[in-house]
Design an enzyme around this catalytic site. Sequence first.
Site, PDB file in Angstrom:
ATOM      1  N   ALA A 121      -6.697  37.539  70.822  1.00 50.83           N
ATOM      2  CA  ALA A 121      -7.817  37.654  69.879  1.00 50.83           C
ATOM      3  C   ALA A 121      -9.086  37.303  70.659  1.00 50.83           C
ATOM      4  O   ALA A 121      -9.538  36.160  70.672  1.00 50.83           O
ATOM      5  CB  ALA A 121      -7.616  36.714  68.699  1.00 50.83           C
TER       6      ALA A 121
ATOM      7  N   ALA B 212     -14.656  29.736  68.644  1.00 49.01           N
ATOM      8  CA  ALA B 212     -13.253  30.104  68.826  1.00 49.01           C
ATOM      9  C   ALA B 212     -12.763  30.860  67.598  1.00 49.01           C
ATOM     10  O   ALA B 212     -13.544  31.192  66.702  1.00 49.01           O
ATOM     11  CB  ALA B 212     -12.411  28.853  69.063  1.00 49.01           C
ATOM     12  N   ASN B 213     -11.474  31.166  67.557  1.00 49.26           N
ATOM     13  CA  ASN B 213     -10.878  31.779  66.370  1.00 49.26           C
ATOM     14  C   ASN B 213      -9.499  31.182  66.131  1.00 49.26           C
ATOM     15  O   ASN B 213      -9.047  30.343  66.906  1.00 49.26           O
ATOM     16  CB  ASN B 213     -10.843  33.304  66.508  1.00 49.26           C
ATOM     17  CG  ASN B 213      -9.979  33.743  67.668  1.00 49.26           C
ATOM     18  OD1 ASN B 213      -8.775  33.512  67.687  1.00 49.26           O
ATOM     19  ND2 ASN B 213     -10.596  34.354  68.682  1.00 49.26           N
ATOM     20  N   ARG B 214      -8.831  31.618  65.079  1.00 52.47           N
ATOM     21  CA  ARG B 214      -7.596  30.953  64.631  1.00 52.47           C
ATOM     22  C   ARG B 214      -6.339  31.440  65.319  1.00 52.47           C
ATOM     23  O   ARG B 214      -5.235  31.074  64.923  1.00 52.47           O
ATOM     24  CB  ARG B 214      -7.426  31.131  63.121  1.00 52.47           C
ATOM     25  CG  ARG B 214      -8.496  30.444  62.311  1.00 52.47           C
ATOM     26  CD  ARG B 214      -8.161  30.478  60.826  1.00 52.47           C
ATOM     27  NE  ARG B 214      -9.257  29.962  60.049  1.00 52.47           N
ATOM     28  CZ  ARG B 214      -9.549  28.666  59.914  1.00 52.47           C
ATOM     29  NH1 ARG B 214      -8.778  27.763  60.506  1.00 52.47           N
ATOM     30  NH2 ARG B 214     -10.576  28.285  59.193  1.00 52.47           N
TER      31      ARG B 214
END
Length: 214
Positions: free
Chosen positions: A95, A29-31
């Site tokens: 994102a 995942a990402n932030r």
Amino acid sequence: PARGRLTGRHVLVTAGPTHEPIDPVRYIANRSSGRQGFAIAEAVAELGATVTLVSGPVALPTPRGVHRIDVETAREMAEAVEAALPADAAIMVAAVADWGVDAALQKIKKGDGGLPPLALRENPDILATIARGPRRPKLVVGFAAETEKVVEHATAKRARKGADWIVANDVSGDVMGGDANTVHLVTPDGVDHWEKLPKREVARRLADRIADAL
Ligand code: C5P
């Protein structure tokens, strides 16, 4: 909603991260928190637009009057976006993970010393696909999260992806998950540098520009 400058327009917004499963219990995942994208969906809805918000996994309430579609992976997001067309504008704030994983069907076990391989594959570029596709919305807006040479990279990205505008933001600070954003709006007419603003205010200004453009 009351009649507004975007009444009768369909605006498609993507927001949040994507999750790319590695196995049934793990993912990449990402932030991204989804906050900027959700704020934009809310702001265009307040101007009267019909809004489809395709969201990755986030912990945010659905803005009033917005039709929300939840997805997990980049591939699911791409499918949901295609299915939501036609639209007058597409604002791609998500994102999206650049790479997905050929996920294992069973939980990967800690082995006898060896590390498990992660077979990465490229995800579809949703923005570029929509911008170059047969049902291209009149206005296609991308985001560019950069940590250096922000405007330079965003200008190149605008051309590469076929977007009309790129909203470039400097994510070298605590932007991801934070409340404020410093953005530069890159259009064919040049670059507008906006001061550091709450994400809701960035969203309102952008919604105004979108209404001007449509
Ligand atoms: O290439 P990069 O990820 O920096 O591009 C960011 C922009 O492209 C954002 O608008 C993002 O939503 C969009 N994007 C996309 N699909 C991808 C990667 C990025 O729509 N697979």
